[in-house]
Design a protein around this motif. Structure first.
Motif, PDB file in Angstrom:
ATOM      1  N   GLU A   1       0.830  -1.207   0.000  1.00 29.82           N
ATOM      2  CA  GLU A   1       0.000   0.000   0.000  1.00 29.82           C
ATOM      3  C   GLU A   1       0.864   1.256   0.000  1.00 29.82           C
ATOM      4  OE1 GLU A   1      -3.896  -1.627   2.469  1.00 29.82           O
ATOM      5  OE2 GLU A   1      -2.113  -0.965   3.575  1.00 29.82           O
ATOM      6  N   PHE A   2       1.925   1.228   0.786  1.00 32.12           N
ATOM      7  CA  PHE A   2       2.840   2.367   0.820  1.00 32.12           C
ATOM      8  C   PHE A   2       3.453   2.623  -0.547  1.00 32.12           C
ATOM      9  CE2 PHE A   2       7.097   4.094   0.997  1.00 32.12           C
ATOM     10  CZ  PHE A   2       6.923   5.247   1.740  1.00 32.12           C
ATOM     11  N   LEU A   3       3.968   1.561  -1.172  1.00 29.32           N
ATOM     12  CA  LEU A   3       4.619   1.708  -2.479  1.00 29.32           C
ATOM     13  C   LEU A   3       3.641   2.223  -3.522  1.00 29.32           C
ATOM     14  CD1 LEU A   3       6.817  -1.506  -2.548  1.00 29.32           C
ATOM     15  CD2 LEU A   3       7.599   0.850  -2.249  1.00 29.32           C
ATOM     16  N   LYS A   4       2.413   1.726  -3.481  1.00 31.72           N
ATOM     17  CA  LYS A   4       1.407   2.168  -4.455  1.00 31.72           C
ATOM     18  C   LYS A   4       1.106   3.658  -4.277  1.00 31.72           C
ATOM     19  CE  LYS A   4      -3.197   1.360  -6.181  1.00 31.72           C
ATOM     20  NZ  LYS A   4      -4.502   0.769  -5.978  1.00 31.72           N
ATOM     21  N   LYS A   5       0.859   4.095  -3.036  1.00 32.30           N
ATOM     22  CA  LYS A   5       0.527   5.501  -2.788  1.00 32.30           C
ATOM     23  C   LYS A   5       1.722   6.410  -3.067  1.00 32.30           C
ATOM     24  CE  LYS A   5      -1.833   9.028  -1.455  1.00 32.30           C
ATOM     25  NZ  LYS A   5      -2.475   9.775  -2.513  1.00 32.30           N
TER      26      LYS A   5
ATOM     27  N   TYR B   1      15.162   8.675  -1.257  1.00 31.02           N
ATOM     28  CA  TYR B   1      14.306   8.993  -2.401  1.00 31.02           C
ATOM     29  C   TYR B   1      13.340  10.134  -2.082  1.00 31.02           C
ATOM     30  CZ  TYR B   1      16.134   5.063  -4.997  1.00 31.02           C
ATOM     31  OH  TYR B   1      16.973   4.222  -5.683  1.00 31.02           O
ATOM     32  N   ILE B   2      12.909  10.229  -0.839  1.00 31.84           N
ATOM     33  CA  ILE B   2      12.025  11.330  -0.453  1.00 31.84           C
ATOM     34  C   ILE B   2      12.721  12.668  -0.716  1.00 31.84           C
ATOM     35  CG2 ILE B   2      10.903  12.477   1.504  1.00 31.84           C
ATOM     36  CD1 ILE B   2      10.498   9.608   2.676  1.00 31.84           C
ATOM     37  N   PHE B   3      13.982  12.755  -0.326  1.00 27.08           N
ATOM     38  CA  PHE B   3      14.739  14.000  -0.499  1.00 27.08           C
ATOM     39  C   PHE B   3      15.086  14.257  -1.966  1.00 27.08           C
ATOM     40  CE2 PHE B   3      15.356  12.636   3.870  1.00 27.08           C
ATOM     41  CZ  PHE B   3      14.977  13.788   4.539  1.00 27.08           C
ATOM     42  N   ILE B   4      15.378  13.206  -2.702  1.00 24.82           N
ATOM     43  CA  ILE B   4      15.672  13.348  -4.133  1.00 24.82           C
ATOM     44  C   ILE B   4      14.457  13.918  -4.862  1.00 24.82           C
ATOM     45  CG2 ILE B   4      16.096  12.053  -6.270  1.00 24.82           C
ATOM     46  CD1 ILE B   4      17.835  10.118  -4.511  1.00 24.82           C
ATOM     47  N   PHE B   5      13.277  13.342  -4.598  1.00 24.17           N
ATOM     48  CA  PHE B   5      12.071  13.825  -5.273  1.00 24.17           C
ATOM     49  C   PHE B   5      11.661  15.207  -4.778  1.00 24.17           C
ATOM     50  CE2 PHE B   5      11.372   9.197  -6.125  1.00 24.17           C
ATOM     51  CZ  PHE B   5      11.458   9.292  -7.507  1.00 24.17           C
ATOM     52  N   ALA B   6      11.827  15.476  -3.498  1.00 25.32           N
ATOM     53  CA  ALA B   6      11.502  16.814  -2.978  1.00 25.32           C
ATOM     54  C   ALA B   6      12.336  17.867  -3.695  1.00 25.32           C
ATOM     55  CB  ALA B   6      11.736  16.863  -1.469  1.00 25.32           C
ATOM     56  N   LYS B   7      13.609  17.605  -3.845  1.00 27.28           N
ATOM     57  CA  LYS B   7      14.484  18.555  -4.542  1.00 27.28           C
ATOM     58  C   LYS B   7      14.079  18.696  -6.003  1.00 27.28           C
ATOM     59  CE  LYS B   7      19.315  19.577  -5.475  1.00 27.28           C
ATOM     60  NZ  LYS B   7      20.708  19.154  -5.350  1.00 27.28           N
ATOM     61  N   ALA B   8      13.788  17.580  -6.651  1.00 33.65           N
ATOM     62  CA  ALA B   8      13.417  17.598  -8.073  1.00 33.65           C
ATOM     63  C   ALA B   8      12.131  18.394  -8.310  1.00 33.65           C
ATOM     64  CB  ALA B   8      13.248  16.170  -8.591  1.00 33.65           C
ATOM     65  N   PHE B   9      11.160  18.234  -7.409  1.00 30.81           N
ATOM     66  CA  PHE B   9       9.874  18.909  -7.574  1.00 30.81           C
ATOM     67  C   PHE B   9       9.811  20.259  -6.862  1.00 30.81           C
ATOM     68  CE2 PHE B   9       8.355  14.325  -7.870  1.00 30.81           C
ATOM     69  CZ  PHE B   9       8.315  14.332  -9.248  1.00 30.81           C
ATOM     70  N   LYS B  10      10.914  20.614  -6.176  1.00 34.44           N
ATOM     71  CA  LYS B  10      10.991  21.885  -5.443  1.00 34.44           C
ATOM     72  C   LYS B  10       9.870  21.994  -4.411  1.00 34.44           C
ATOM     73  CE  LYS B  10      13.404  24.359  -9.065  1.00 34.44           C
ATOM     74  NZ  LYS B  10      13.432  23.721 -10.326  1.00 34.44           N
ATOM     75  N   ILE B  11       9.751  20.935  -3.619  1.00 34.02           N
ATOM     76  CA  ILE B  11       8.770  20.892  -2.552  1.00 34.02           C
ATOM     77  C   ILE B  11       9.471  20.450  -1.263  1.00 34.02           C
ATOM     78  CG2 ILE B  11       6.793  20.462  -4.057  1.00 34.02           C
ATOM     79  CD1 ILE B  11       7.015  17.495  -3.360  1.00 34.02           C
ATOM     80  N   LYS B  12       8.755  20.525  -0.157  1.00 32.98           N
ATOM     81  CA  LYS B  12       9.309  20.069   1.117  1.00 32.98           C
ATOM     82  C   LYS B  12       9.233  18.546   1.176  1.00 32.98           C
ATOM     83  CE  LYS B  12       8.496  24.200   3.529  1.00 32.98           C
ATOM     84  NZ  LYS B  12       7.913  25.274   3.723  1.00 32.98           N
ATOM     85  N   PRO B  13      10.202  17.906   1.838  1.00 36.81           N
ATOM     86  CA  PRO B  13      10.212  16.435   1.893  1.00 36.81           C
ATOM     87  C   PRO B  13       8.902  15.815   2.385  1.00 36.81           C
ATOM     88  CG  PRO B  13      12.297  17.276   2.660  1.00 36.81           C
ATOM     89  CD  PRO B  13      11.405  18.471   2.464  1.00 36.81           C
ATOM     90  N   HIS B  14       8.267  16.426   3.377  1.00 37.88           N
ATOM     91  CA  HIS B  14       7.026  15.827   3.874  1.00 37.88           C
ATOM     92  C   HIS B  14       5.909  15.823   2.827  1.00 37.88           C
ATOM     93  CE1 HIS B  14       5.933  20.042   4.788  1.00 37.88           C
ATOM     94  NE2 HIS B  14       4.695  19.613   4.644  1.00 37.88           N
ATOM     95  N   GLU B  15       5.982  16.728   1.863  1.00 36.51           N
ATOM     96  CA  GLU B  15       4.964  16.770   0.810  1.00 36.51           C
ATOM     97  C   GLU B  15       5.035  15.560  -0.107  1.00 36.51           C
ATOM     98  OE1 GLU B  15       4.008  20.996  -0.671  1.00 36.51           O
ATOM     99  OE2 GLU B  15       6.097  21.116   0.024  1.00 36.51           O
ATOM    100  N   VAL B  16       6.217  14.982  -0.242  1.00 34.83           N
ATOM    101  CA  VAL B  16       6.395  13.795  -1.097  1.00 34.83           C
ATOM    102  C   VAL B  16       5.575  12.630  -0.560  1.00 34.83           C
ATOM    103  CG1 VAL B  16       8.068  12.115  -1.977  1.00 34.83           C
ATOM    104  CG2 VAL B  16       8.694  14.528  -1.834  1.00 34.83           C
ATOM    105  N   VAL B  17       5.444  12.551   0.755  1.00 35.10           N
ATOM    106  CA  VAL B  17       4.737  11.429   1.356  1.00 35.10           C
ATOM    107  C   VAL B  17       3.360  11.816   1.874  1.00 35.10           C
ATOM    108  CG1 VAL B  17       6.795  10.077   1.887  1.00 35.10           C
ATOM    109  CG2 VAL B  17       6.001  11.786   3.511  1.00 35.10           C
ATOM    110  N   THR B  18       2.789  12.884   1.373  1.00 39.57           N
ATOM    111  CA  THR B  18       1.464  13.321   1.764  1.00 39.57           C
ATOM    112  C   THR B  18       0.467  12.185   1.547  1.00 39.57           C
ATOM    113  OG1 THR B  18       1.935  15.611   1.212  1.00 39.57           O
ATOM    114  CG2 THR B  18      -0.379  14.991   1.291  1.00 39.57           C
ATOM    115  N   GLY B  19      -0.345  11.951   2.554  1.00 41.39           N
ATOM    116  CA  GLY B  19      -1.377  10.916   2.449  1.00 41.39           C
ATOM    117  C   GLY B  19      -0.898   9.519   2.802  1.00 41.39           C
ATOM    118  N   LEU B  20       0.349   9.403   3.205  1.00 38.64           N
ATOM    119  CA  LEU B  20       0.862   8.069   3.564  1.00 38.64           C
ATOM    120  C   LEU B  20       0.848   7.869   5.058  1.00 38.64           C
ATOM    121  CD1 LEU B  20       3.917   7.898   1.151  1.00 38.64           C
ATOM    122  CD2 LEU B  20       1.703   6.826   0.890  1.00 38.64           C
TER     123      LEU B  20
END
Length: 74
Positions: free
Chosen positions: A6-10, A55-74
């Motif tokens: 479920e985590f991986l899917k979300k 990966y959370i930090f890699i994607f946060a940097k790529a999308f120019k968002i805060k790390p917690h936003e990458v895992v929103t809803g998880l």
């Protein structure tokens, strides 16, 4: 509590949504992140076992968002 599947899917859904909102292709995201496009496809499909917190930090940097936003809803 979420199962690993479920985590991986979300997580994958979140990454795809952020990418599409920014009109970034898989190929472009691969260049930005340094992650192979084949693995990015697995991430978005929720099939990328072995992900770690980096990966959370890699994607946060790529999308120019805060790390917690990458895992929103998880």
């Amino acid at each position: 509590m979420l199962t690993e599947e479920e985590f991986l899917k979300k997580f994958g859904e979140n990454i795809r949504e952020f990418r599409e909102e920014r009109n970034i292709t898989i190929e472009e995201l691969s260049v930005i992140t340094g992650i192979r496009k084949e693995y990015l496809k697995k991430i978005e499909a929720g099939k990328a076992y072995g992900l770690n917190s980096n990966y959370i930090f890699i994607f946060a940097k790529a999308f120019k968002i805060k790390p917690h936003e990458v895992v929103t809803g998880l």
